[in-house]
Scaffold this motif. Structure first.
Motif, PDB file in Angstrom:
ATOM      1  N   ASN A   1      13.444  -3.270   0.373  1.00  0.00           N
ATOM      2  CA  ASN A   1      13.389  -2.517   1.713  1.00  0.00           C
ATOM      3  C   ASN A   1      12.379  -1.232   1.959  1.00  0.00           C
ATOM      4  O   ASN A   1      12.328  -0.321   2.443  1.00  0.00           O
ATOM      5  CB  ASN A   1      15.037  -1.570   2.007  1.00  0.00           C
ATOM      6  N   GLY A   2      11.366  -1.659   0.703  1.00  0.00           N
ATOM      7  CA  GLY A   2      10.263  -0.708   0.718  1.00  0.00           C
ATOM      8  C   GLY A   2      10.208   0.606   0.039  1.00  0.00           C
ATOM      9  O   GLY A   2       9.216   1.508   0.241  1.00  0.00           O
ATOM     10  N   PHE A   3      11.327   0.812  -0.871  1.00  0.00           N
ATOM     11  CA  PHE A   3      11.417   1.806  -1.387  1.00  0.00           C
ATOM     12  C   PHE A   3      10.997   1.784  -3.093  1.00  0.00           C
ATOM     13  O   PHE A   3      10.989   0.800  -3.401  1.00  0.00           O
ATOM     14  CB  PHE A   3      13.026   2.640  -1.571  1.00  0.00           C
ATOM     15  N   ILE A   4      10.648   2.852  -3.548  1.00  0.00           N
ATOM     16  CA  ILE A   4      10.326   2.919  -5.145  1.00  0.00           C
ATOM     17  C   ILE A   4      11.844   3.190  -5.468  1.00  0.00           C
ATOM     18  O   ILE A   4      12.295   4.308  -5.482  1.00  0.00           O
ATOM     19  CB  ILE A   4       9.449   3.869  -5.532  1.00  0.00           C
ATOM     20  N   SER A   5      12.018   2.291  -6.584  1.00  0.00           N
ATOM     21  CA  SER A   5      13.549   2.428  -7.355  1.00  0.00           C
ATOM     22  C   SER A   5      13.052   3.260  -8.642  1.00  0.00           C
ATOM     23  O   SER A   5      12.436   2.956  -9.336  1.00  0.00           O
ATOM     24  CB  SER A   5      14.037   1.126  -7.525  1.00  0.00           C
ATOM     25  N   ILE A   6      14.068   4.166  -8.759  1.00  0.00           N
ATOM     26  CA  ILE A   6      14.107   4.849  -9.930  1.00  0.00           C
ATOM     27  C   ILE A   6      15.562   4.955 -10.499  1.00  0.00           C
ATOM     28  O   ILE A   6      16.375   5.269  -9.790  1.00  0.00           O
ATOM     29  CB  ILE A   6      13.689   6.344  -9.942  1.00  0.00           C
ATOM     30  N   THR A   7      15.665   4.247 -11.495  1.00  0.00           N
ATOM     31  CA  THR A   7      17.090   3.917 -12.321  1.00  0.00           C
ATOM     32  C   THR A   7      17.166   4.735 -13.479  1.00  0.00           C
ATOM     33  O   THR A   7      16.301   4.373 -14.521  1.00  0.00           O
ATOM     34  CB  THR A   7      17.330   2.452 -12.616  1.00  0.00           C
ATOM     35  N   PRO A   8      17.955   5.658 -13.971  1.00  0.00           N
ATOM     36  CA  PRO A   8      17.985   6.548 -15.197  1.00  0.00           C
ATOM     37  C   PRO A   8      18.726   5.468 -15.963  1.00  0.00           C
ATOM     38  O   PRO A   8      19.918   5.211 -15.782  1.00  0.00           O
ATOM     39  CB  PRO A   8      19.068   7.893 -14.827  1.00  0.00           C
ATOM     40  N   LEU A   9      18.159   5.406 -17.301  1.00  0.00           N
ATOM     41  CA  LEU A   9      18.811   4.632 -18.182  1.00  0.00           C
ATOM     42  C   LEU A   9      19.374   5.345 -19.247  1.00  0.00           C
ATOM     43  O   LEU A   9      18.632   6.639 -19.667  1.00  0.00           O
ATOM     44  CB  LEU A   9      17.808   3.200 -18.609  1.00  0.00           C
ATOM     45  N   GLN A  10      20.080   4.749 -20.227  1.00  0.00           N
ATOM     46  CA  GLN A  10      20.615   5.545 -21.390  1.00  0.00           C
ATOM     47  C   GLN A  10      20.525   4.770 -22.411  1.00  0.00           C
ATOM     48  O   GLN A  10      20.912   3.283 -22.321  1.00  0.00           O
ATOM     49  CB  GLN A  10      21.901   6.200 -21.157  1.00  0.00           C
TER      50      GLN A  10
ATOM     51  N   PRO B   1       0.854  -1.388   0.000  1.00  0.00           N
ATOM     52  CA  PRO B   1       0.092   0.121  -0.103  1.00  0.00           C
ATOM     53  C   PRO B   1       0.906   1.204   0.063  1.00  0.00           C
ATOM     54  O   PRO B   1       2.137   1.207   0.462  1.00  0.00           O
ATOM     55  CB  PRO B   1      -0.686  -0.067   1.107  1.00  0.00           C
ATOM     56  N   TRP B   2       0.218   2.254  -0.557  1.00  0.00           N
ATOM     57  CA  TRP B   2       1.086   3.664  -0.606  1.00  0.00           C
ATOM     58  C   TRP B   2       1.590   4.002   0.624  1.00  0.00           C
ATOM     59  O   TRP B   2       2.729   4.546   0.764  1.00  0.00           O
ATOM     60  CB  TRP B   2       0.204   4.687  -1.460  1.00  0.00           C
ATOM     61  N   ASN B   3       0.905   4.074   1.664  1.00  0.00           N
ATOM     62  CA  ASN B   3       1.045   4.268   2.938  1.00  0.00           C
ATOM     63  C   ASN B   3       2.207   3.651   3.780  1.00  0.00           C
ATOM     64  O   ASN B   3       2.894   4.005   4.646  1.00  0.00           O
ATOM     65  CB  ASN B   3      -0.207   4.700   4.032  1.00  0.00           C
ATOM     66  N   GLU B   4       2.489   2.719   3.040  1.00  0.00           N
ATOM     67  CA  GLU B   4       3.780   1.725   3.620  1.00  0.00           C
ATOM     68  C   GLU B   4       5.192   1.904   2.719  1.00  0.00           C
ATOM     69  O   GLU B   4       6.195   1.490   3.342  1.00  0.00           O
ATOM     70  CB  GLU B   4       3.435   0.337   3.573  1.00  0.00           C
ATOM     71  N   VAL B   5       4.904   2.604   1.640  1.00  0.00           N
ATOM     72  CA  VAL B   5       6.092   2.906   0.976  1.00  0.00           C
ATOM     73  C   VAL B   5       7.045   4.019   1.738  1.00  0.00           C
ATOM     74  O   VAL B   5       6.568   4.903   2.306  1.00  0.00           O
ATOM     75  CB  VAL B   5       5.598   3.711  -0.437  1.00  0.00           C
ATOM     76  N   LYS B   6       8.404   3.796   1.804  1.00  0.00           N
ATOM     77  CA  LYS B   6       9.224   4.622   2.591  1.00  0.00           C
ATOM     78  C   LYS B   6       9.744   5.824   1.721  1.00  0.00           C
ATOM     79  O   LYS B   6      10.585   6.748   2.258  1.00  0.00           O
ATOM     80  CB  LYS B   6      10.342   3.737   3.070  1.00  0.00           C
ATOM     81  N   GLY B   7       9.618   5.871   0.314  1.00  0.00           N
ATOM     82  CA  GLY B   7      10.082   6.792  -0.317  1.00  0.00           C
ATOM     83  C   GLY B   7      10.679   6.443  -1.794  1.00  0.00           C
ATOM     84  O   GLY B   7      10.480   5.403  -1.971  1.00  0.00           O
ATOM     85  N   PHE B   8      11.149   7.506  -2.513  1.00  0.00           N
ATOM     86  CA  PHE B   8      11.892   7.036  -3.710  1.00  0.00           C
ATOM     87  C   PHE B   8      13.049   7.093  -3.425  1.00  0.00           C
ATOM     88  O   PHE B   8      14.006   7.926  -2.749  1.00  0.00           O
ATOM     89  CB  PHE B   8      11.343   8.167  -4.684  1.00  0.00           C
ATOM     90  N   LYS B   9      13.989   6.494  -4.425  1.00  0.00           N
ATOM     91  CA  LYS B   9      15.361   6.161  -4.523  1.00  0.00           C
ATOM     92  C   LYS B   9      15.885   6.262  -5.623  1.00  0.00           C
ATOM     93  O   LYS B   9      15.448   5.397  -6.504  1.00  0.00           O
ATOM     94  CB  LYS B   9      15.951   5.078  -3.709  1.00  0.00           C
ATOM     95  N   ALA B  10      17.031   6.996  -5.849  1.00  0.00           N
ATOM     96  CA  ALA B  10      17.892   6.975  -7.101  1.00  0.00           C
ATOM     97  C   ALA B  10      18.604   5.785  -6.937  1.00  0.00           C
ATOM     98  O   ALA B  10      19.535   5.641  -6.024  1.00  0.00           O
ATOM     99  CB  ALA B  10      18.310   8.182  -7.314  1.00  0.00           C
ATOM    100  N   THR B  11      18.752   4.847  -8.118  1.00  0.00           N
ATOM    101  CA  THR B  11      19.378   3.719  -7.851  1.00  0.00           C
ATOM    102  C   THR B  11      20.205   3.282  -9.348  1.00  0.00           C
ATOM    103  O   THR B  11      19.844   3.808 -10.023  1.00  0.00           O
ATOM    104  CB  THR B  11      18.546   2.272  -7.467  1.00  0.00           C
ATOM    105  N   ARG B  12      21.240   2.381  -9.066  1.00  0.00           N
ATOM    106  CA  ARG B  12      21.839   1.886 -10.288  1.00  0.00           C
ATOM    107  C   ARG B  12      21.061   0.199 -10.509  1.00  0.00           C
ATOM    108  O   ARG B  12      20.544  -0.150  -9.419  1.00  0.00           O
ATOM    109  CB  ARG B  12      23.214   1.674 -10.152  1.00  0.00           C
ATOM    110  N   LEU B  13      21.507  -0.213 -11.689  1.00  0.00           N
ATOM    111  CA  LEU B  13      21.134  -1.455 -11.991  1.00  0.00           C
ATOM    112  C   LEU B  13      21.916  -2.629 -11.183  1.00  0.00           C
ATOM    113  O   LEU B  13      22.914  -2.317 -11.199  1.00  0.00           O
ATOM    114  CB  LEU B  13      21.042  -1.940 -13.517  1.00  0.00           C
ATOM    115  N   GLY B  14      21.365  -3.546 -10.483  1.00  0.00           N
ATOM    116  CA  GLY B  14      21.862  -4.514  -9.723  1.00  0.00           C
ATOM    117  C   GLY B  14      22.062  -5.707 -11.069  1.00  0.00           C
ATOM    118  O   GLY B  14      22.021  -5.269 -12.280  1.00  0.00           O
ATOM    119  N   ASN B  15      22.565  -6.716 -10.637  1.00  0.00           N
ATOM    120  CA  ASN B  15      22.699  -7.955 -11.690  1.00  0.00           C
ATOM    121  C   ASN B  15      22.411  -9.224 -10.986  1.00  0.00           C
ATOM    122  O   ASN B  15      22.460  -9.409  -9.768  1.00  0.00           O
ATOM    123  CB  ASN B  15      24.114  -7.850 -12.471  1.00  0.00           C
ATOM    124  N   ARG B  16      22.070 -10.315 -11.803  1.00  0.00           N
ATOM    125  CA  ARG B  16      21.771 -11.560 -11.502  1.00  0.00           C
ATOM    126  C   ARG B  16      22.854 -12.584 -11.726  1.00  0.00           C
ATOM    127  O   ARG B  16      23.790 -12.440 -12.554  1.00  0.00           O
ATOM    128  CB  ARG B  16      20.408 -11.858 -11.951  1.00  0.00           C
TER     129      ARG B  16
END
Length: 249
Positions: free
Chosen positions: A220-229, A165-180
């Motif tokens: 960890n409850g954040f919305i991840s935003i990764t800038p791609l090129q 739910p939206w009220n449980e989101v901890k915020g937005f985070k600028a992130t990089r791509l991880g890998n598998r």
């Protein structure tokens, strides 16, 4: 605002209808999406047959092609007016780390960027999402910020949203791509005629998933935003490659 909305799960995907209805409060929304699930289509274009685009019963435009076809067709010939922004999703399932190379969701956004428009790819971190409204609110917040302060023109925002739910989101985070780790092996089965068939196995488990990655943020409850090129050049290797090629020359 004129918004072009697409996806890779198909025009009947529940998240697409929810986001389209939500974005209608922000401006004029046109939905052009595949006529069936085209997940993992990546950036493929249909070149060897004509593409059909038909009005669907839900008011969307369904295309018998890939997500990239949908956005390309919409912008280069289908729509009477160019959009202000291209949004792809929300996908049922995350698109993080290595996933972005295969993702049709990210590919649709990438095609929008190729054609000169701001682009956002949105994915839910669940294959059976229950909280699409969280992604809707996230997109609304991002759009509001883009209007006030646009990002560089070559940016694609890859957004991954925890299925909470939206009220449980901890915020937005600028992130990089991880890998598998590498993908699991294919699954071999036999068809009714005794011939072997193969299913592509599941993606590998997280490998690089520490602090700062998209995996870590969403877990960890954040919305991840990764800038791609779009430029895939590995610039830090150019000088080494030049030296390596001296012997070849």
């Amino acid at each position: 605002m004129d918004i072009l909305l697409s996806n890779d799960d198909g025009y009947l995907a529940p998240g697409l209808s929810i986001l389209a209805e939500f974005l209608a409060k922000q401006g004029h929304v046109t939905v052009v999406a595949p006529d069936r699930n085209r997940s993992a289509a990546s950036n493929s274009l249909t070149l060897h047959r004509p593409i059909r685009a038909l009005a669907a019963e839900n008011g969307f435009i369904k295309v018998d092609g890939t997500p990239t076809d949908c956005v390309h067709l919409a912008i280069t010939g289908l729509l009477d007016k160019e959009p202000d922004i291209v949004i792809s999703g929300p996908n049922a399932g995350p698109n993080m780390g290595d996933d972005v190379l295969y993702s049709g969701t990210v590919a649709a956004a990438t095609e929008g960027r190729f054609l000169g428009f701001p682009a956002i790819a949105v994915s839910m971190c669940s294959y059976e999402p229950e909280h699409y409204e969280t992604a809707c609110i996230a997109v609304e917040r991002i759009l509001a910020r883009l209007v006030v302060s646009p990002l560089p023109e070559d940016s694609i925002l890859n957004v991954n949203v925890p299925d909470i739910p939206w009220n449980e989101v901890k915020g937005f985070k600028a992130t990089r791509l991880g890998n598998r780790h590498k993908s699991e092996g294919v699954i071999r089965q036999t068809d009714p005629r005794g011939e072997p068939v193969y299913w592509v196995g599941p993606p590998g488990v997280e490998q690089d998933a520490g602090d700062g990655t998209d995996f870590h943020a969403t877990r960890n409850g954040f919305i991840s935003i990764t800038p791609l090129q779009i430029d895939l050049t590995r610039y830090d290797s150019l000088q080494n490659l030049k030296s390596w090629l001296e012997e070849v020359n």
